[in-house]
Design a protein around this motif. Sequence first.
Motif, mmCIF file in Angstrom:
data_model
loop_
_atom_site.group_PDB
_atom_site.id
_atom_site.type_symbol
_atom_site.label_atom_id
_atom_site.label_comp_id
_atom_site.label_asym_id
_atom_site.label_seq_id
_atom_site.Cartn_x
_atom_site.Cartn_y
_atom_site.Cartn_z
ATOM 1 N N ILE A 229 0.852 -1.193 0.000
ATOM 2 C CA ILE A 229 0.000 0.000 0.000
ATOM 3 C C ILE A 229 0.884 1.238 0.000
ATOM 4 N N VAL A 230 0.544 2.201 -0.856
ATOM 5 C CA VAL A 230 1.284 3.462 -0.951
ATOM 6 C C VAL A 230 0.571 4.499 -0.096
ATOM 7 N N ILE A 231 1.339 5.174 0.768
ATOM 8 C CA ILE A 231 0.754 6.144 1.691
ATOM 9 C C ILE A 231 1.550 7.446 1.649
ATOM 10 N N PRO A 232 0.945 8.569 2.053
ATOM 11 C CA PRO A 232 1.706 9.835 2.118
ATOM 12 C C PRO A 232 2.848 9.733 3.109
ATOM 13 N N ASP A 233 3.956 10.427 2.809
ATOM 14 C CA ASP A 233 5.108 10.382 3.720
ATOM 15 C C ASP A 233 5.032 11.457 4.802
ATOM 16 N N SER A 234 3.883 12.126 4.890
ATOM 17 C CA SER A 234 3.733 13.209 5.869
ATOM 18 C C SER A 234 3.326 12.697 7.242
ATOM 19 N N GLY A 235 2.927 11.426 7.340
ATOM 20 C CA GLY A 235 2.459 10.896 8.607
ATOM 21 C C GLY A 235 3.525 10.089 9.334
ATOM 22 N N GLU A 236 3.096 9.423 10.410
ATOM 23 C CA GLU A 236 3.989 8.574 11.199
ATOM 24 C C GLU A 236 3.470 7.153 11.176
ATOM 25 N N ILE A 237 4.361 6.227 10.899
ATOM 26 C CA ILE A 237 4.029 4.807 10.890
ATOM 27 C C ILE A 237 4.513 4.196 12.196
ATOM 28 N N ALA A 238 3.679 3.361 12.796
ATOM 29 C CA ALA A 238 4.065 2.610 13.992
ATOM 30 C C ALA A 238 3.888 1.128 13.705
ATOM 31 N N ILE A 239 4.944 0.361 13.939
ATOM 32 C CA ILE A 239 4.912 -1.088 13.739
ATOM 33 C C ILE A 239 5.243 -1.738 15.075
ATOM 34 N N GLU A 240 4.305 -2.484 15.637
ATOM 35 C CA GLU A 240 4.518 -3.140 16.934
ATOM 36 C C GLU A 240 4.740 -4.629 16.726
ATOM 37 N N LEU A 241 5.782 -5.146 17.370
ATOM 38 C CA LEU A 241 6.032 -6.587 17.328
ATOM 39 C C LEU A 241 5.145 -7.253 18.379
ATOM 40 N N VAL A 242 4.154 -8.003 17.895
ATOM 41 C CA VAL A 242 3.209 -8.677 18.786
ATOM 42 C C VAL A 242 3.693 -10.076 19.134
ATOM 43 N N ALA A 243 4.221 -10.789 18.130
ATOM 44 C CA ALA A 243 4.690 -12.161 18.355
ATOM 45 C C ALA A 243 5.786 -12.490 17.348
ATOM 46 N N GLY A 244 6.620 -13.460 17.714
ATOM 47 C CA GLY A 244 7.700 -13.873 16.829
ATOM 48 C C GLY A 244 9.040 -13.808 17.553
#
Length: 299
Positions: A229-244
């Motif tokens: 998915i292509v998104i605007p670069d003006s925002g903030e992305i958060a990626i949380e490691l839930v498992a693994g």
Amino acid sequence: MNSVFHQVALIGKYHAGAGGTAAAASNRAALEDIAQFLVAEGCDVAIEHDTASASGIVGYPVLDVAAIGTQCDLGLVIGGDGTMLGIGRRLARHGVPLIGINQGRLGFITDIPLDRYRQVLAPMLRGEHEEDRRSLMQACVMRDGRCVFKAQAMNDVVVNRGATSGMVELRVEVDGHFVASQRADGLIVATPTGSTAYSLSAGGPLLHPANPVWVLVPIAPHTLSNRPIVIPDSGEIAIELVAGRDASANFDMQSLASLLHGDRILVKRSDHQVRFLHPIGWTYYDTLRKKLHWNEGGS
């Protein structure tokens, strides 16, 4: 004096002996030849500190990156895209423009062939060039409410599973809005510059660098409907490691952070951009056509 650039820094491959003795000798010969060419064009030449140590080249002032940022008005990078990525991140805050001479393989961002550098570089030094600005990502790993690792990236931020473990489960948010929980081998957040790197091999789209966007690309997702998915670069992305187990976050594949469950990788646009200079008439489409071998045999 022919050049509009007065103080030029030469930056080459950092690893002494990379590729063997013959390669090291070739690297040094290329640097010395280019340095002599620059002097003949009226430039004062300095050698970046790690480049001087790795190559053994002498006879020129040696500057660290901070000094290059304050004293030089051009950086000339001789190597591959990895060399350019490394120095580009470090010099971005200083606004020093960079020209890339390709001594690597693909050369998406080091686009002047080494065997033609004299013909191509001479008019560029006289001011005949195109400028191309590329955005950086600023990322940090948050753990228990504090940043435990931070880095910049020009290509991508990648969350990966461990080498011998199964999938990771990741919770993805954009600007605080929940996007998806993904089970996959990992997730790539790529800039347009990075769209021709790992993102491309994982099935992501090519992004023209003029677009102020990022692309989120899952790596081997468990659910096939999880698509890039292509998104605007003006925002903030958060990626949380839930498992693994044994998961990690990579920043341009040149810096690495080990992750624990509950860690959040925050990615936002950096305040700094990298400035590339290209020959007059350069276009991104030419680069794609040459490097990806499109229309070979055509006009």
